[in-house]
Design a protein around this motif. Structure first.
Motif, PDB file in Angstrom:
ATOM      1  N   VAL A 146       0.853  -1.183   0.000  1.00  0.00           N
ATOM      2  CA  VAL A 146       0.000   0.000   0.000  1.00  0.00           C
ATOM      3  C   VAL A 146       0.889   1.233   0.000  1.00  0.00           C
ATOM      4  O   VAL A 146       1.902   1.275   0.708  1.00  0.00           O
ATOM      5  CB  VAL A 146      -0.934   0.038   1.237  1.00  0.00           C
ATOM      6  N   ALA A 147       0.511   2.233  -0.766  1.00  0.00           N
ATOM      7  CA  ALA A 147       1.154   3.548  -0.700  1.00  0.00           C
ATOM      8  C   ALA A 147       0.041   4.580  -0.544  1.00  0.00           C
ATOM      9  O   ALA A 147      -1.024   4.458  -1.155  1.00  0.00           O
ATOM     10  CB  ALA A 147       1.971   3.820  -1.962  1.00  0.00           C
ATOM     11  N   VAL A 148       0.285   5.580   0.285  1.00  0.00           N
ATOM     12  CA  VAL A 148      -0.741   6.563   0.637  1.00  0.00           C
ATOM     13  C   VAL A 148      -0.280   7.945   0.203  1.00  0.00           C
ATOM     14  O   VAL A 148       0.861   8.340   0.471  1.00  0.00           O
ATOM     15  CB  VAL A 148      -1.018   6.542   2.156  1.00  0.00           C
ATOM     16  N   MET A 149      -1.184   8.691  -0.439  1.00  0.00           N
ATOM     17  CA  MET A 149      -0.817  10.009  -0.949  1.00  0.00           C
ATOM     18  C   MET A 149      -1.992  10.970  -0.847  1.00  0.00           C
ATOM     19  O   MET A 149      -3.127  10.584  -0.581  1.00  0.00           O
ATOM     20  CB  MET A 149      -0.367   9.903  -2.410  1.00  0.00           C
ATOM     21  N   ARG A 166       4.243   3.129   6.164  1.00  0.00           N
ATOM     22  CA  ARG A 166       3.799   3.041   4.767  1.00  0.00           C
ATOM     23  C   ARG A 166       4.580   4.004   3.877  1.00  0.00           C
ATOM     24  O   ARG A 166       5.028   5.062   4.331  1.00  0.00           O
ATOM     25  CB  ARG A 166       2.314   3.399   4.661  1.00  0.00           C
ATOM     26  N   ALA A 167       4.697   3.643   2.626  1.00  0.00           N
ATOM     27  CA  ALA A 167       5.252   4.583   1.655  1.00  0.00           C
ATOM     28  C   ALA A 167       4.273   5.734   1.463  1.00  0.00           C
ATOM     29  O   ALA A 167       3.078   5.522   1.259  1.00  0.00           O
ATOM     30  CB  ALA A 167       5.502   3.875   0.324  1.00  0.00           C
ATOM     31  N   LEU A 168       4.789   6.951   1.541  1.00  0.00           N
ATOM     32  CA  LEU A 168       3.964   8.152   1.427  1.00  0.00           C
ATOM     33  C   LEU A 168       4.332   8.904   0.151  1.00  0.00           C
ATOM     34  O   LEU A 168       5.496   8.931  -0.253  1.00  0.00           O
ATOM     35  CB  LEU A 168       4.178   9.073   2.628  1.00  0.00           C
ATOM     36  N   GLY A 169       3.335   9.536  -0.449  1.00  0.00           N
ATOM     37  CA  GLY A 169       3.588  10.308  -1.648  1.00  0.00           C
ATOM     38  C   GLY A 169       2.735  11.550  -1.710  1.00  0.00           C
ATOM     39  O   GLY A 169       1.811  11.738  -0.913  1.00  0.00           O
ATOM     40  N   GLY A 201       8.000  13.297   4.479  1.00  0.00           N
ATOM     41  CA  GLY A 201       8.502  11.924   4.382  1.00  0.00           C
ATOM     42  C   GLY A 201       8.056  11.205   3.124  1.00  0.00           C
ATOM     43  O   GLY A 201       7.960   9.977   3.108  1.00  0.00           O
ATOM     44  N   ALA A 202       7.798  11.944   2.063  1.00  0.00           N
ATOM     45  CA  ALA A 202       7.369  11.328   0.810  1.00  0.00           C
ATOM     46  C   ALA A 202       8.529  10.570   0.158  1.00  0.00           C
ATOM     47  O   ALA A 202       9.690  10.961   0.276  1.00  0.00           O
ATOM     48  CB  ALA A 202       6.835  12.386  -0.149  1.00  0.00           C
TER      49      ALA A 202
END
Length: 255
Positions: A146-149, A166-169, A201-202
């Motif tokens: 999962v990546a959240v943006m 989580r990966a953030l964008g 923190g993207a």
């Protein structure tokens, strides 16, 4: 305080990502619907979905702030409970609005999920928190990619306060006035340069495919940042987008 970035999983770069899942109203699959989710999984595509907040603070898989276009009801989605929304019928389909938790159970880690939290401030400002908390709660214990943006950097930072794993964008664009009439001009000028990338923190951006030559995109690409883009609607546009972007979010054609 700067948030330490989590790398975008490689799965987000391997297959095209279906915009609002693999929707097709002629086949009875509205955008962001369970049917569109199942179709994307069957085709092996990654899935991009949007989240809005219900009256009872549930993260709902739905794009618009208002119910009219997608359901035919009047009023904001935030004025309806998750049960009410689930009992409504999406246009061109036979199902209601799913919760984010339900969609995660359907996906069950089989394909990557790109999550866009819609701006709840109204002008990309700091009035955030409830949707971000609900999103993190739904994700608790989920092991799939999962990546959240969000377009709103405050939203990304608020989510990270609840879930730092989580990966953030950032969802990004040129922020032209005609496309964003409610956002103050100074805020639009600020956001188009993507200045909050490191602060929140993207580890990736998802940028408007028609604006990929933006110098801010070039700056991040030169740093090795993964560049996703939205929304590609033809094979010809995909070929152009991939000259810069590492992967595409697509709709309306078989990518």
């Amino acid at each position: 305080m700067t948030i330490l970035p989590i790398s975008l999983p490689e799965s987000f770069l391997k297959r095209p990502i279906a915009h609002r899942a693999l929707h097709d109203v002629t086949a009875g699959r509205p955008e962001n619907s369970r049917a569109a989710i199942h179709a994307a999984i069957s085709a092996g595509y990654g899935i991009e979905i949007d989240l809005q907040l219900s009256k009872d603070a549930e993260a709902m898989v739905f794009h618009d702030y208002d119910l009219r276009r997608l359901i035919g009801e009047t009023g904001p989605i935030q004025q309806r409970s998750s049960v009410e929304l689930g009992n409504m019928t999406l246009k061109h389909g036979d199902e209601g609005v799913p919760t984010f938790a339900e969609v995660l159970k359907i996906v069950a880690g089989r394909v990557p999920v790109l999550v866009e939290m819609k701006d709840q401030d109204g002008a990309m400002g700091p009035r955030t928190g409830a949707l971000e908390k609900a999103t993190a709660e739904a994700l608790a214990g989920y092991d799939g990619d999962v990546a959240v943006m969000s377009f709103n950097p405050h939203s990304v930072a608020a989510f990270a306060a609840h879930d730092s794993g989580r990966a953030l964008g950032l969802t990004t664009e040129a922020f032209l006035q005609e496309d964003n009439p409610l956002i103050p001009a100074a805020t639009r000028r600020y956001l188009r340069n993507i200045p909050d990338f490191e602060r929140v923190g993207a580890s990736f951006i998802s940028h408007d495919a028609s604006d990929l030559h933006n110098p801010a995109v070039a700056r991040l690409k030169a740093q090795g940042v993964p560049i996703l883009c939205w929304t590609v609607k033809s094979k010809e546009d995909e070929i152009e987008a991939r000259k810069i972007a590492d992967n595409i979010t697509f709709e309306g054609y078989p990518a």
